[in-house]
Design an enzyme around this catalytic site. Structure first.
Site, PDB file in Angstrom:
ATOM      1  N   GLY A  10      37.767  18.376  23.618  1.00  0.00           N
ATOM      2  CA  GLY A  10      36.480  18.207  22.916  1.00  0.00           C
ATOM      3  C   GLY A  10      36.215  19.364  21.974  1.00  0.00           C
ATOM      4  O   GLY A  10      35.072  19.703  21.696  1.00  0.00           O
ATOM      5  N   VAL A  41      29.726  21.546  21.201  1.00  0.00           N
ATOM      6  CA  VAL A  41      29.984  22.725  22.037  1.00  0.00           C
ATOM      7  C   VAL A  41      31.343  23.334  21.683  1.00  0.00           C
ATOM      8  O   VAL A  41      31.479  24.561  21.601  1.00  0.00           O
ATOM      9  CB  VAL A  41      29.909  22.359  23.539  1.00  0.00           C
ATOM     10  CG1 VAL A  41      30.145  23.592  24.401  1.00  0.00           C
ATOM     11  CG2 VAL A  41      28.563  21.714  23.875  1.00  0.00           C
ATOM     12  N   TYR A  80      26.774   7.691  32.974  1.00  0.00           N
ATOM     13  CA  TYR A  80      27.152   9.058  32.594  1.00  0.00           C
ATOM     14  C   TYR A  80      26.973  10.006  33.781  1.00  0.00           C
ATOM     15  O   TYR A  80      27.845  10.823  34.090  1.00  0.00           O
ATOM     16  CB  TYR A  80      26.258   9.483  31.427  1.00  0.00           C
ATOM     17  CG  TYR A  80      26.409  10.901  30.941  1.00  0.00           C
ATOM     18  CD1 TYR A  80      27.423  11.258  30.057  1.00  0.00           C
ATOM     19  CD2 TYR A  80      25.489  11.887  31.312  1.00  0.00           C
ATOM     20  CE1 TYR A  80      27.524  12.561  29.569  1.00  0.00           C
ATOM     21  CE2 TYR A  80      25.585  13.184  30.834  1.00  0.00           C
ATOM     22  CZ  TYR A  80      26.602  13.516  29.961  1.00  0.00           C
ATOM     23  OH  TYR A  80      26.695  14.810  29.483  1.00  0.00           O
ATOM     24  N   LYS A  87      29.881  12.152  35.706  1.00  0.00           N
ATOM     25  CA  LYS A  87      29.870  13.620  35.673  1.00  0.00           C
ATOM     26  C   LYS A  87      29.825  14.199  37.085  1.00  0.00           C
ATOM     27  O   LYS A  87      30.466  15.205  37.379  1.00  0.00           O
ATOM     28  CB  LYS A  87      28.669  14.104  34.862  1.00  0.00           C
ATOM     29  CG  LYS A  87      28.827  13.917  33.359  1.00  0.00           C
ATOM     30  CD  LYS A  87      29.736  14.990  32.781  1.00  0.00           C
ATOM     31  CE  LYS A  87      29.899  14.855  31.279  1.00  0.00           C
ATOM     32  NZ  LYS A  87      30.814  15.850  30.717  1.00  0.00           N
ATOM     33  N   VAL A 144      21.682  20.461  24.831  1.00  0.00           N
ATOM     34  CA  VAL A 144      22.307  21.429  23.918  1.00  0.00           C
ATOM     35  C   VAL A 144      21.982  21.010  22.480  1.00  0.00           C
ATOM     36  O   VAL A 144      21.877  19.825  22.190  1.00  0.00           O
ATOM     37  CB  VAL A 144      23.837  21.440  24.100  1.00  0.00           C
ATOM     38  CG1 VAL A 144      24.479  22.559  23.294  1.00  0.00           C
ATOM     39  CG2 VAL A 144      24.228  21.537  25.563  1.00  0.00           C
ATOM     40  N   LYS A 166      15.222  12.904  11.387  1.00  0.00           N
ATOM     41  CA  LYS A 166      14.068  12.060  11.029  1.00  0.00           C
ATOM     42  C   LYS A 166      13.053  12.848  10.197  1.00  0.00           C
ATOM     43  O   LYS A 166      12.414  12.308   9.308  1.00  0.00           O
ATOM     44  CB  LYS A 166      13.404  11.513  12.299  1.00  0.00           C
ATOM     45  CG  LYS A 166      14.225  10.407  12.941  1.00  0.00           C
ATOM     46  CD  LYS A 166      13.407   9.537  13.867  1.00  0.00           C
ATOM     47  CE  LYS A 166      13.108  10.176  15.170  1.00  0.00           C
ATOM     48  NZ  LYS A 166      12.588   9.233  16.188  1.00  0.00           N
TER      49      LYS A 166
END
Ligand code: NAP
Ligand code: GDP
Length: 327
Positions: free
Chosen positions: A14, A19, A144, A148, A174, A195
């Site tokens: 990732g 991150v 999710y 995790k 984050v 936005k």
């Protein structure tokens, strides 16, 4: 064995995300790379970690001694609500492939990434590291959350069966440069920044979703990156550690009176005067306020970037990189 001894070849899965890019900046641009360390930042283009073969091929190629495991299907509340099955399956496959390849290729330490979203919905506050498995997560993101949580189960099992010290960190929401600013799929802060940018451009009110009562804690990606390096090099427990800012009772309320107060500070929207709440939109978990007492026991002097400065840097990045930003 912790990460501070001997040469390290660190593979960051990732490595192209929010991150991962923050860790890359801290390592490469802030001089945090130590002698004898080598860093490899992996993206899905190099290896689809949903595939066990491609995962093994990446480990075969890079032969890491250490892994920071960030790769995941990630999204804000509304993407989670739409795709619980995908979040469960993608993340279970990715996590099992990465952890098992790490074991097979002799990786001494893996630091994976959980989230404060995974804690039980019905809980006492502040939440701490011992509470992960105490009850079901909020129904909005159960796919999710359970995927995790299984990283923590797997880490304990690698320790029990093989004595491996694979661990995990638990960050709050984050945000930072390279975030996913997609309004429908992303998290609240990048969504609001995007936005707000559009509201200003189009002269329309800013629309804040939900009742406005939900509370969230935020950590700047650069602070999280610095803490990741400490965990990799120094933190020796299999038990996960919450990475959260101080003052667990000082959440950012998402009420319409609060959001413009923060966002009006930003250079991109000095003149967004009004905001409205779309109250038909979901709130998700009311709050998931987490304690950083364990972190503070280890690192009493760590300085977090002030929230306003971090939001400003993120907005500046978004405006400067508008065309290329994920949105
Ligand atoms: P992100 O910006 O969406 O990045 C996700 C990363 O995972 C990207 O590098 C992506 O690669 C990679 N990836 C996704 N699917 C993959 C696959 N099938 N094979 C290989 N790589 C794949 O997410 P993030 O916010 O940086 O999240 C990093 C970690 O922090 C995740 O584990 C997440 O659960 C955790 N976390 C995030 C937050 C938050 O608020 N963002 C909060 C708590 C915890 P490509 O760029 O090539 O697609
Ligand atoms: P969560 O922290 O995992 O629930 O996910 P988010 O980062 O997406 O935060 C969701 C919270 O922010 C909910 O209470 C939403 O109602 C609220 N919210 C307000 N405006 C927005 C927005 O523009 N985007 C998103 N994603 N959430 C918003």
């Amino acid at each position: 064995m912790n990460g501070s001894v001997g040469p390290m070849r660190v593979l960051v899965t990732g490595g192209s995300g929010l991150v991962g890019r923050a860790i890359e900046r801290v390592v490469k641009k802030e001089g945090e790379e130590r002698e004898g360390e080598e860093w490899i930042f992996l993206s899905s283009k190099e290896a689809n970690l949903m595939s066990a073969e491609e995962t093994r091929a990446a480990f075969e190629k890079h032969h890491p001694t250490h892994v920071i495991h960030l790769a995941a299907m990630v999204g804000g509340l509304f993407r989670n609500m739409r795709q619980n099955l995908d979040f469960w399956r993608y993340n279970v496959f990715i996590n099992d492939n990465v952890l098992q390849a790490a074991h097979e290729f002799g990786v001494v330490k893996v630091v994976s990434c959980l989230s404060t979203c995974i804690f039980p919905d019905k809980t006492t506050y502040p939440i701490d590291e011992t509470m992960i498995h105490n009850g079901p997560p909020h129904e909005s993101n159960f796919g999710y959350a359970f995927a995790k949580r299984m990283i923590d189960v797997q880490n304990r099992a690698y320790f029990q069966q093989y004595g491996l010290r694979y661990t995990a960190v638990i960050p709050t929401n984050v945000f930072g440069p390279h975030d996913n600013f997609n309004i429908d799929d992303g998290h609240v802060l990048p969504g609001l920044i995007h936005k707000t940018y559009l509201a200003k451009k189009e002269g329309k009110p800013l629309q804040v979703w939900g009742s406005g009562r939900a509370l969230r804690q935020f950590i700047y990606s650069l602070d999280l990156a610095r803490l990741f390096l400490w965990v990799l090099r120094e933190y020796d427990e299999v038990e996960p550690i919450i990475l959260s800012v101080d003052g667990w009772d000082k959440n950012l309320s998402l009420q319409r009176t609060t959001i413009p107060r923060y966002t009006c500070l930003l250079p991109i929207l000095p003149d967004v005067a009004t905001s409205v709440c779309a109250t038909s939109k979901a709130d998700g978990q009311f709050k998931k306020t987490a304690s950083n007492a364990k972190l503070r026991k280890y690192l009493p002097d760590f300085k977090f970037t002030p929230f306003r400065a971090a939001v400003k840097e993120t907005c500046d990045w978004f405006v400067a990189n508008y065309d290329a930003a994920r949105k």
